[in-house]
Design an enzyme around this catalytic site. Structure first.
Site, PDB file in Angstrom:
ATOM      1  N   ARG A   1      66.301 113.884 -75.516  1.00  0.00           N
ATOM      2  CA  ARG A   1      66.837 115.039 -74.789  1.00  0.00           C
ATOM      3  C   ARG A   1      67.236 114.644 -73.367  1.00  0.00           C
ATOM      4  NH1 ARG A   1      62.937 120.381 -75.255  1.00  0.00           N
ATOM      5  NH2 ARG A   1      63.496 121.064 -77.379  1.00  0.00           N
TER       6      ARG A   1
ATOM      7  N   ALA B   1      58.762 129.527 -96.300  1.00  0.00           N
ATOM      8  CA  ALA B   1      59.564 130.695 -96.646  1.00  0.00           C
ATOM      9  C   ALA B   1      59.393 131.824 -95.633  1.00  0.00           C
ATOM     10  CB  ALA B   1      59.199 131.189 -98.047  1.00  0.00           C
TER      11      ALA B   1
ATOM     12  N   ASP C   1      61.839 130.775 -81.792  1.00  0.00           N
ATOM     13  CA  ASP C   1      60.865 129.792 -81.298  1.00  0.00           C
ATOM     14  C   ASP C   1      60.450 130.054 -79.853  1.00  0.00           C
ATOM     15  OD1 ASP C   1      61.225 128.611 -83.757  1.00  0.00           O
ATOM     16  OD2 ASP C   1      62.568 127.038 -83.010  1.00  0.00           O
TER      17      ASP C   1
ATOM     18  N   SER D   1      75.370 123.170 -90.568  1.00  0.00           N
ATOM     19  CA  SER D   1      76.402 123.129 -91.606  1.00  0.00           C
ATOM     20  C   SER D   1      77.784 123.409 -91.022  1.00  0.00           C
ATOM     21  CB  SER D   1      76.081 124.116 -92.726  1.00  0.00           C
ATOM     22  OG  SER D   1      76.060 125.446 -92.245  1.00  0.00           O
ATOM     23  N   SER D   2      77.858 124.310 -90.036  1.00  0.00           N
ATOM     24  CA  SER D   2      79.147 124.618 -89.410  1.00  0.00           C
ATOM     25  C   SER D   2      79.696 123.407 -88.663  1.00  0.00           C
ATOM     26  CB  SER D   2      79.005 125.799 -88.445  1.00  0.00           C
ATOM     27  OG  SER D   2      78.669 126.991 -89.136  1.00  0.00           O
TER      28      SER D   2
ATOM     29  N   GLU E   1      78.589  98.838 -57.633  1.00  0.00           N
ATOM     30  CA  GLU E   1      79.177  97.799 -56.798  1.00  0.00           C
ATOM     31  C   GLU E   1      78.765  97.956 -55.337  1.00  0.00           C
ATOM     32  OE1 GLU E   1      82.450  98.837 -59.887  1.00  0.00           O
ATOM     33  OE2 GLU E   1      80.672  99.770 -59.000  1.00  0.00           O
TER      34      GLU E   1
ATOM     35  N   LEU F   1      63.853 124.576 -74.331  1.00  0.00           N
ATOM     36  CA  LEU F   1      64.900 123.558 -74.496  1.00  0.00           C
ATOM     37  C   LEU F   1      65.130 122.720 -73.245  1.00  0.00           C
ATOM     38  CD1 LEU F   1      67.552 125.610 -76.530  1.00  0.00           C
ATOM     39  CD2 LEU F   1      65.959 123.905 -77.409  1.00  0.00           C
TER      40      LEU F   1
END
Length: 367
Positions: A189, A169, A205, A303-304, A57, A209
């Site tokens: 991100r 694997a 890794d 999953s958590s 404004e 981030l």
């Protein structure tokens, strides 16, 4: 019932488009746009660019100058009524002697909702509310959620092969998705207030981030200088104090919050002696003003989050590759033994990004 003209719709659409100019810069403040018209012509407009700087404004009123008197102001969010780092916008509109204010939606904060509207009406200004409300809501889903619930909006980003594997694997995973998909991640991100991950993911890794400006599309680079795009806060769950200062996380720009027994955010452990995620997210929202939490981590954290019904939206990139069932799965065990308990998904978008498919989906949690 309020009625709006064709011009009202046009002007509010313009205000909403303006508000989108702040999606990479305004957090923790909401994205807001404003258009001021007089005699059917736009005499002022603007949007909120960064917290602590003038609101939408104010920019519009400065552009309009004396032409604001008797004008109509279109604002995507109810003008603020309190003194913060900037004066209240409702007061500015009153001093400018606008005749009418049309708001797309009320402020979602229950402690202030309606007060700006009341100030304007008490000053004799006509106020209408609800024009393109759904569009205005879509500008700030994370801000609205935090204001209404005290919790952040959680987006969980995952990437997998077409058969649902996130790594081989032996742990190799770079790169499952295409360069185009990884650049798309940078765009998303950059819209978040914080990025949540775990010490395990950061160590495996050596992840920084952060938002890499060079990987943003030219449409973003041309509008936002390299130092103006907000770097989300990196929030790392590190219960066992595994992080070391030689990691890229500590060598790249951007604020960090370590969640642990001795971290900047003190954690509470749950019955399984893991970090209590709900309490942690509440603290991030209420103590650090984080509206939008972007999550990049492995199957265990994913999953958590699902088990505690904390995911608001999944951003899933599927690559046209097959990695076999001996790889690492997309989501960890959810402990489900009955089809009636599975988590249904509402797929809201399906889009090809480079060679990959991006799926946006909202979990439908059962009570």
């Amino acid at each position: 019932m309020m009625t709006f003209t064709h011009q009202d719709y046009q002007m509010m659409s313009r205000a909403i488009k303006l508000a989108q100019g702040g999606i990479y810069t305004t957090a923790p403040n909401p994205n807001v746009g404003c258009v001021i018209t007089r005699d059917g012509q736009i005499v002022g407009e603007g949007f909120h660019y960064r917290a602590g700087e003038p609101h939408a404004e104010v920019h519009a009123l400065r552009m309009a100058g004396e032409l604001a008197e008797g004008a109509t102001a279109y604002v995507t969010l109810e003008p603020c009524s309190h003194y913060g780092r900037t004066p209240p916008c409702a007061e500015g509109l009153i001093k400018a002697k606008v005749a009418k204010v049309i708001c797309a939606m009320q402020d979602p904060n229950p402690q202030v909702s309606g007060r700006g509207i009341a100030m304007l009406r008490d000053a004799g200004i006509e106020v209408q509310v609800g024009l393109l409300e759904a569009d205005a809501h879509a500008l700030n889903p994370a801000f609205i959620k935090r204001m209404q619930t005290g919790m952040p909006f959680v987006q969980l980003k995952m990437a997998a092969s077409l058969d649902g594997q996130t790594a081989l694997a032996n742990g190799q995973s770079q790169w499952i998705t295409s360069l185009a998909a990884r650049q798309d991640v940078q765009v998303l991100r950059a819209q978040a207030g914080a990025i949540l991950s775990t010490s395990q993911t950061v160590i495996e890794d050596n992840a920084s981030l952060n938002v890499r400006w060079n990987d943003l599309p030219s449409s973003v680079q041309s509008r936002y200088p390299a130092n103006s795009v907000r770097q989300p806060i990196r929030v790392i769950l590190d219960r066992q104090n595994q992080l070391s200062p030689d990691l890229k996380l500590f060598q790249t720009e951007g604020e960090r919050l370590i969640v642990g027994l001795n971290g900047e955010v003190e954690c509470r452990l749950d019955a399984d002696h893991r970090i209590d995620l709900r309490t942690t997210l509440e603290r991030l929202a209420n103590q650090h003003n984080i509206n939008h939490l972007w999550v990049e981590a492995g199957a265990t954290l994913a999953s958590s989050l699902f088990k505690h019904q904390l995911v608001d939206e999944i951003v899933l990139y599927l690559a046209p590759k097959l990695m076999g069932s001996d790889g690492r799965g997309l989501f960890g065990a959810l402990g489900l033994h009955d089809m009636s308990k599975v988590i249904d998904l509402d797929i809201t978008e399906l889009k090809q990004v480079g060679r990959d498919i991006r799926i946006l989906a909202k979990p439908i949690y059962k009570e």
